[in-house]
Design a protein around this motif. Structure first.
Motif, PDB file in Angstrom:
ATOM      1  N   LEU A 291     -45.441  32.011  43.755  1.00  8.49           N
ATOM      2  CA  LEU A 291     -44.768  33.108  43.048  1.00  8.49           C
ATOM      3  C   LEU A 291     -45.658  33.713  41.961  1.00  8.49           C
ATOM      4  CD1 LEU A 291     -41.123  31.711  42.688  1.00  8.49           C
ATOM      5  CD2 LEU A 291     -41.884  33.621  44.113  1.00  8.49           C
ATOM      6  N   TYR A 292     -46.959  33.503  42.067  1.00  6.23           N
ATOM      7  CA  TYR A 292     -47.904  34.069  41.092  1.00  6.23           C
ATOM      8  C   TYR A 292     -47.488  33.753  39.649  1.00  6.23           C
ATOM      9  CZ  TYR A 292     -49.554  36.740  45.131  1.00  6.23           C
ATOM     10  OH  TYR A 292     -50.039  37.111  46.371  1.00  6.23           O
ATOM     11  N   GLU A 293     -47.191  32.492  39.409  1.00 13.09           N
ATOM     12  CA  GLU A 293     -46.904  31.978  38.065  1.00 13.09           C
ATOM     13  C   GLU A 293     -45.633  32.559  37.441  1.00 13.09           C
ATOM     14  OE1 GLU A 293     -48.487  29.485  37.053  1.00 13.09           O
ATOM     15  OE2 GLU A 293     -50.437  29.511  38.034  1.00 13.09           O
ATOM     16  N   LEU A 294     -44.768  33.147  38.240  1.00 10.35           N
ATOM     17  CA  LEU A 294     -43.525  33.703  37.690  1.00 10.35           C
ATOM     18  C   LEU A 294     -42.719  32.637  36.965  1.00 10.35           C
ATOM     19  CD1 LEU A 294     -41.490  36.126  37.575  1.00 10.35           C
ATOM     20  CD2 LEU A 294     -40.499  35.203  39.682  1.00 10.35           C
ATOM     21  N   THR A 295     -42.836  31.389  37.403  1.00 14.51           N
ATOM     22  CA  THR A 295     -42.018  30.324  36.825  1.00 14.51           C
ATOM     23  C   THR A 295     -42.445  29.945  35.412  1.00 14.51           C
ATOM     24  OG1 THR A 295     -43.363  28.555  37.777  1.00 14.51           O
ATOM     25  CG2 THR A 295     -41.595  29.427  39.139  1.00 14.51           C
ATOM     26  N   ARG A 296     -43.624  30.399  34.997  1.00 15.14           N
ATOM     27  CA  ARG A 296     -43.986  30.252  33.581  1.00 15.14           C
ATOM     28  C   ARG A 296     -43.456  31.480  32.838  1.00 15.14           C
ATOM     29  NH1 ARG A 296     -49.797  27.195  32.494  1.00 15.14           N
ATOM     30  NH2 ARG A 296     -48.927  25.124  32.928  1.00 15.14           N
TER      31      ARG A 296
END
Length: 347
Positions: A291-296
Motif C-alpha cells: 500500500l506504499y506505506e499508507l499504513t504509516r
C-alpha cells in the motif's frame, strides 16, 4: 549499495494486485477470486507471521531516497497498469461467457486494483505540488468515479481530520455501513463547498476553467463515454461496479484510520494542530509495502507533503492490533470491531 537497491525493489510488490487480477481473468472459475484471497487472507497471514518493523530511516537515507526518481516512477506506472486491467476486464466481459461466480470474483479483483493502483496512488500523488503529479492523481481517481476526493481530501479532510466536522473521520460507536453513506455523500458536498468558496474568493464564475470540480466531472463523463464506445452497456455497468468496490475499500480504510480519535478544541473555537496521535498506525511490513506505506498514516497527516518512502513511525501514535486488510474485515462485524477498538481509544 547493491543491497540497498535490492531493498528498494520491495515496493514492486504493490504490482501483485493487478497481476493477480489479470491471472484471474485468464484462469476463470474459482481463480477469479485469487486477488481477493491474496489481499484478505494471504496479506494478513504474512503480516501476522512476519516481524513488525517500527524502524525509521536515518537522515542521510531520507535525503538520498527523497531524490531518487525510481520511487516516483513506480507510482506513475500504476496508471497504464490500471487502464490495461480495466480494458482487459471489459474485453473479457464482452467476449467470454463468464459465469455469475466469475463475474463476481473478477469484479471484486478489479475493484481492488481500482482501490490500490487507482485511489491509493492517486491519494499519494494528489499531495504533490507539480502539475504533472496532480494530473496523474486526477486520472488515477477517475476509474473509481471519485475525483472529488482530489479536492476534498487535501483541502477538507486534512484540515478537519479527527473532528466532528470531517465526514471521513469515524465517530466512536459509529457503524461502518452508516459511515460509508455519511462519508461518501458529505465528502462530495464538502468538495463542492470548498470549490465554490475558492471561486468566490478569486471572483471567478462557476464556468471558469479553474473550477476543478467541474473539470473533474467532465473528465469522469469522458471516461464513461469512452467505455460506452468500446463495450456494451451491461459491461460498462459491471466496470462501474468495480469502481464502487474501490470506493468502499477506500472508505473502509478511512473508517479505521481515525476511528474514535479527536483533536482538542481551543479557546478560539479552533482545533489543536494535527499530531501523530490523531491517526491509527500499522507497522506490519508486507501490508505497508503493498500500500506504499499508507499504513504509516500518522506521519502522513503530521506532514502531508512527505513522500511515501520517507514516512516515519511515531511511538506516540495509536497502533492498530492488526494490519489494514485484517482490520477491514473486522470492521465489517461491528460488535467485534467495538470490542477490539473501543478499549484502545484514549480517554
Amino acid at each position: 549499495m547493491i543491497g540497498q537497491w535490492l531493498k528498494d525493489l520491495k515496493y514492486l510488490a504493490a504490482y501483485i494486485n493487478p497481476a493477480l487480477a489479470v491471472f484471474g481473468l485468464y484462469a476463470g472459475g474459482i481463480w477469479s477470486f485469487t486477488n481477493v484471497i491474496f489481499v484478505f487472507l494471504m496479506v494478513p497471514l504474512i503480516d501476522h507471521f512476519s516481524k513488525n518493523n517500527p524502524n525509521n530511516l536515518s537522515e542521510d537515507e531520507k535525503v538520498s531516497k527523497g531524490k531518487q526518481k525510481y520511487f516516483d516512477w513506480i507510482l506513475y506506472f500504476n496508471l497504464p497498469i490500471l487502464l490495461f486491467v480495466i480494458l482487459l476486464f471489459g474485453t473479457f466481459l464482452d467476449q467470454k461467457d463468464f459465469s455469475l461466480t466469475e463475474i463476481i470474483g473478477n469484479t471484486w479483483s478489479v475493484g481492488i486494483v481500482v482501490g490500490t493502483c487507482g485511489i491509493n496512488v492517486g491519494h499519494e500523488l494528489g499531495h504533490r505540488k507539480s502539475n504533472f503529479d496532480q494530473l496523474m492523481a486526477q486520472l488515477l481517481l477517475t476509474p473509481a468515479l471519485y475525483t472529488h476526493f482530489f479536492v476534498e481530501h487535501n483541502r477538507g479532510h486534512h484540515k478537519y481530520v479527527a473532528t466532528s466536522i470531517d465526514p471521513a473521520t469515524a465517530q466512536k460507536g459509529e457503524i461502518l455501513y452508516f459511515f460509508w453513506f455519511k462519508s461518501i455523500l458529505k465528502s462530495y458536498m464538502s468538495a463542492w463547498n470548498i470549490q465554490l468558496n475558492l471561486l468566490n474568493k478569486k471572483n471567478l464564475s462557476f464556468l471558469s476553467f479553474k473550477n476543478t470540480m467541474l473539470n473533474l466531472t467532465f473528465l469522469m463523463l469522458f471516461y464513461l463515454i469512452v467505455l460506452l464506445t468500446l463495450f456494451s452497456f451491461v459491461t460498462v455497468m459491471i466496470i462501474v461496479c468495480s469502481g464502487i468496490i474501490g470506493v468502499l475499500l477506500l472508505e473502509t480504510i478511512n473508517y479505521l484510520e481515525h476511528y474514535g480519535l479527536r483533536r482538542n478544541t481551543l479557546p478560539n473555537a479552533g482545533f489543536e494542530r494535527v499530531k501523530p496521535k490523531h491517526s491509527w498506525n500499522a507497522n506490519f511490513n508486507f501490508g505497508r509495502i503493498v500500500l506504499y506505506e499508507l499504513t504509516r498514516h500518522s506521519d502522513h497527516h503530521f506532514l502531508a507533503s512527505k513522500k511515501y518512502q520517507l514516512l516515519d513511525n511515531h511511538e506516540d501514535s495509536p497502533q492498530l492490533p492488526y494490519g489494514y486488510p485484517a482490520m477491514m474485515l473486522v470492521a465489517l462485524i461491528p460488535p467485534l470491531w467495538f470490542k477490539i477498538m473501543n478499549p484502545r481509544l484514549p480517554n
